[in-house]
Scaffold this active site. Structure first.
Site, PDB file in Angstrom:
ATOM      1  N   HIS A 131      -8.071 -33.998 -55.134  1.00  0.00           N
ATOM      2  CA  HIS A 131      -8.775 -33.146 -54.177  1.00  0.00           C
ATOM      3  C   HIS A 131      -8.092 -33.314 -52.821  1.00  0.00           C
ATOM      4  O   HIS A 131      -8.246 -34.336 -52.165  1.00  0.00           O
ATOM      5  CB  HIS A 131     -10.249 -33.594 -54.140  1.00  0.00           C
ATOM      6  CG  HIS A 131     -11.081 -32.887 -53.128  1.00  0.00           C
ATOM      7  ND1 HIS A 131     -12.319 -33.361 -52.717  1.00  0.00           N
ATOM      8  CD2 HIS A 131     -10.888 -31.726 -52.450  1.00  0.00           C
ATOM      9  CE1 HIS A 131     -12.821 -32.538 -51.822  1.00  0.00           C
ATOM     10  NE2 HIS A 131     -11.978 -31.541 -51.631  1.00  0.00           N
ATOM     11  N   ASP A 138      -9.381 -38.511 -53.771  1.00  0.00           N
ATOM     12  CA  ASP A 138      -9.558 -37.804 -52.505  1.00  0.00           C
ATOM     13  C   ASP A 138      -8.406 -38.091 -51.558  1.00  0.00           C
ATOM     14  O   ASP A 138      -8.276 -39.197 -51.034  1.00  0.00           O
ATOM     15  CB  ASP A 138     -10.886 -38.223 -51.859  1.00  0.00           C
ATOM     16  CG  ASP A 138     -12.077 -37.674 -52.627  1.00  0.00           C
ATOM     17  OD1 ASP A 138     -12.161 -36.439 -52.754  1.00  0.00           O
ATOM     18  OD2 ASP A 138     -12.903 -38.469 -53.096  1.00  0.00           O
ATOM     19  N   ASP A 180     -19.014 -31.653 -55.670  1.00  0.00           N
ATOM     20  CA  ASP A 180     -18.511 -32.891 -55.062  1.00  0.00           C
ATOM     21  C   ASP A 180     -19.313 -33.223 -53.813  1.00  0.00           C
ATOM     22  O   ASP A 180     -19.281 -32.469 -52.839  1.00  0.00           O
ATOM     23  CB  ASP A 180     -17.030 -32.696 -54.717  1.00  0.00           C
ATOM     24  CG  ASP A 180     -16.379 -33.955 -54.156  1.00  0.00           C
ATOM     25  OD1 ASP A 180     -17.011 -35.020 -54.144  1.00  0.00           O
ATOM     26  OD2 ASP A 180     -15.207 -33.837 -53.749  1.00  0.00           O
ATOM     27  N   GLY A 181     -19.985 -34.375 -53.873  1.00  0.00           N
ATOM     28  CA  GLY A 181     -20.674 -34.874 -52.691  1.00  0.00           C
ATOM     29  C   GLY A 181     -22.154 -35.115 -52.926  1.00  0.00           C
ATOM     30  O   GLY A 181     -22.886 -34.186 -53.265  1.00  0.00           O
ATOM     31  N   MET A 233      -6.876 -37.383 -48.035  1.00  0.00           N
ATOM     32  CA  MET A 233      -7.287 -36.900 -46.707  1.00  0.00           C
ATOM     33  C   MET A 233      -6.192 -37.206 -45.700  1.00  0.00           C
ATOM     34  O   MET A 233      -5.613 -38.302 -45.731  1.00  0.00           O
ATOM     35  CB  MET A 233      -8.573 -37.593 -46.268  1.00  0.00           C
ATOM     36  CG  MET A 233      -9.719 -37.461 -47.258  1.00  0.00           C
ATOM     37  SD  MET A 233     -11.234 -38.169 -46.573  1.00  0.00           S
ATOM     38  CE  MET A 233     -12.293 -38.163 -48.036  1.00  0.00           C
ATOM     39  N   MET A 270     -18.134 -27.962 -52.474  1.00  0.00           N
ATOM     40  CA  MET A 270     -18.474 -29.180 -51.715  1.00  0.00           C
ATOM     41  C   MET A 270     -19.967 -29.182 -51.410  1.00  0.00           C
ATOM     42  O   MET A 270     -20.491 -28.216 -50.851  1.00  0.00           O
ATOM     43  CB  MET A 270     -17.681 -29.244 -50.410  1.00  0.00           C
ATOM     44  CG  MET A 270     -16.196 -29.538 -50.570  1.00  0.00           C
ATOM     45  SD  MET A 270     -15.820 -31.019 -51.520  1.00  0.00           S
ATOM     46  CE  MET A 270     -16.625 -32.301 -50.540  1.00  0.00           C
ATOM     47  N   HIS A 283     -11.328 -38.689 -59.984  1.00  0.00           N
ATOM     48  CA  HIS A 283     -11.226 -37.842 -58.795  1.00  0.00           C
ATOM     49  C   HIS A 283     -10.567 -38.627 -57.663  1.00  0.00           C
ATOM     50  O   HIS A 283     -11.017 -39.722 -57.309  1.00  0.00           O
ATOM     51  CB  HIS A 283     -12.629 -37.388 -58.404  1.00  0.00           C
ATOM     52  CG  HIS A 283     -12.707 -36.421 -57.282  1.00  0.00           C
ATOM     53  ND1 HIS A 283     -12.561 -35.052 -57.450  1.00  0.00           N
ATOM     54  CD2 HIS A 283     -12.935 -36.604 -55.956  1.00  0.00           C
ATOM     55  CE1 HIS A 283     -12.713 -34.442 -56.280  1.00  0.00           C
ATOM     56  NE2 HIS A 283     -12.929 -35.364 -55.350  1.00  0.00           N
ATOM     57  N   MET A 301      -7.734 -32.758 -49.194  1.00  0.00           N
ATOM     58  CA  MET A 301      -8.377 -32.356 -47.940  1.00  0.00           C
ATOM     59  C   MET A 301      -7.329 -32.509 -46.855  1.00  0.00           C
ATOM     60  O   MET A 301      -7.346 -33.443 -46.041  1.00  0.00           O
ATOM     61  CB  MET A 301      -9.604 -33.254 -47.696  1.00  0.00           C
ATOM     62  CG  MET A 301     -10.768 -32.904 -48.612  1.00  0.00           C
ATOM     63  SD  MET A 301     -11.949 -34.254 -48.792  1.00  0.00           S
ATOM     64  CE  MET A 301     -11.148 -35.161 -50.121  1.00  0.00           C
ATOM     65  N   SER A 309     -15.205 -40.693 -58.299  1.00  0.00           N
ATOM     66  CA  SER A 309     -14.298 -40.608 -57.155  1.00  0.00           C
ATOM     67  C   SER A 309     -13.904 -42.004 -56.706  1.00  0.00           C
ATOM     68  O   SER A 309     -14.762 -42.808 -56.322  1.00  0.00           O
ATOM     69  CB  SER A 309     -14.970 -39.866 -55.996  1.00  0.00           C
ATOM     70  OG  SER A 309     -14.209 -40.071 -54.822  1.00  0.00           O
TER      71      SER A 309
HETATM   72  C1  DX5 Z   1     -15.872 -36.405 -49.787  1.00  0.00           C
HETATM   73  C2  DX5 Z   1     -15.107 -36.509 -51.074  1.00  0.00           C
HETATM   74  C3  DX5 Z   1     -15.915 -36.912 -52.244  1.00  0.00           C
HETATM   75  C4  DX5 Z   1     -16.552 -38.272 -52.121  1.00  0.00           C
HETATM   76  C5  DX5 Z   1     -17.881 -38.162 -52.761  1.00  0.00           C
HETATM   77  O1  DX5 Z   1     -15.137 -35.682 -48.869  1.00  0.00           O
HETATM   78  O2  DX5 Z   1     -14.507 -35.273 -51.401  1.00  0.00           O
HETATM   79  O3  DX5 Z   1     -15.163 -36.829 -53.446  1.00  0.00           O
HETATM   80  O4  DX5 Z   1     -15.840 -39.288 -52.741  1.00  0.00           O
HETATM   81  O5  DX5 Z   1     -18.570 -39.336 -52.558  1.00  0.00           O
HETATM   82  P1  DX5 Z   1     -20.126 -39.449 -52.934  1.00  0.00           P
HETATM   83  O6  DX5 Z   1     -20.241 -39.183 -54.402  1.00  0.00           O
HETATM   84  O7  DX5 Z   1     -20.457 -40.846 -52.552  1.00  0.00           O
HETATM   85  O8  DX5 Z   1     -20.859 -38.427 -52.114  1.00  0.00           O
HETATM   86 ZN    ZN Z   2     -13.574 -35.115 -53.389  1.00  0.00          ZN
END
Ligand code: DX5
Ligand code: ZN
Length: 228
Positions: free
Chosen positions: A65, A34, A174-175, A36, A136, A32, A67, A5
């Protein structure tokens, strides 16, 4: 599969950060991304223009992804731009079945994500229209949070439904995925592991990808052994 990510990468050097994990055998399977919007989650990152720029500088398939609120309106642009997989949140989508059809018609895989406390059962019919299920394992919004183990129950459920032919999704998590948590996730039946801080926080991101994959491979295929 390992999907680093870029949330934990240096946003001013994204091309170099993408290159740090790609490069053939043993590299990242997906990158990946993200997205947001500061509304669906309390954080703001990047959007379509940055994804378009990334697409022009890496051959690694992009796993976007989203969000964001109103993915029914905004997700299609990522598919049209050339993202490989576009994931929306079931908590935000108004008509997830139509949305999946639109994403696929634009040439992308369609992904559906569930937050840690969102159950799978109400969405099994919807999931039949999707290619990817993103479970998640932290509350979406930030990298570097601790892994929430109870979400592995959803992974096991999805794995069983896939293995018995009732669903055809790829199961992604993820996470909080790192050297200490990836084996449990692999044993539960995850196909694709997102890792942000564990990859980009490492001195050698490419080596971190290889190490995570090796750990996952040791455990994959073991899911369900205790149930027989
Ligand atoms: C969080 C994201 C993840 C994030 C994960 O909302 O969707 O993709 O980058 O980060 P790590 O692997 O550090 O938990
Ligand atoms: Zn993510």
């Amino acid at each position: 599969m390992i999907a680093p990510s870029i949330l934990s990468a240096d946003f001013a050097r994204l091309a170099e950060e993408a290159a740090a994990v790609d490069g053939g055998a043993g590299g990242a399977d997906w990158l990946h991304v993200d997205v947001m919007d500061g509304h669906f989650v309390p954080n703001l990152t990047i959007g379509l223009p940055v994804v378009q720029s990334l697409l022009s500088c890496t051959d690694t398939p992009l796993d976007c992804h989203l969000m964001i609120e109103d993915p029914d309106r905004w997700a299609i642009g990522y598919a049209e731009a050339g993202a490989y997989n576009v994931t929306v949140h079931v908590e935000a989508a108004k008509d997830p079945v139509a949305l999946a059809a639109n994403l696929r018609a634009a040439g992308a895989k369609a992904g559906l994500s569930v937050k840690p406390d969102t159950p799978l059962e109400p969405y099994l019919d919807v999931l039949r229209h999707y290619d990817t299920l993103l479970v998640m394992s932290v509350e979406p919004g930030f990298g570097g949070q601790g892994f929430i183990p109870h979400v592995l129950d959803k992974v096991r459920t999805a794995r069983r439904l896939v293995d018995t032919g009732q669903l055809t999704v790829l199961v992604e998590i993820d996470g909080g995925i790192n050297d200490d948590t990836i084996e449990a996730a692999a044993e539960a039946g995850v196909d694709c592991f997102v890792a942000g801080s564990a990859v980009y926080g490492a001195d050698d991101p490419a080596a971190a990808v290889r190490r995570l994959r090796a750990k996952a491979e040791l455990m994959s295929g073991r899911h369900g052994e205790g149930e027989k």
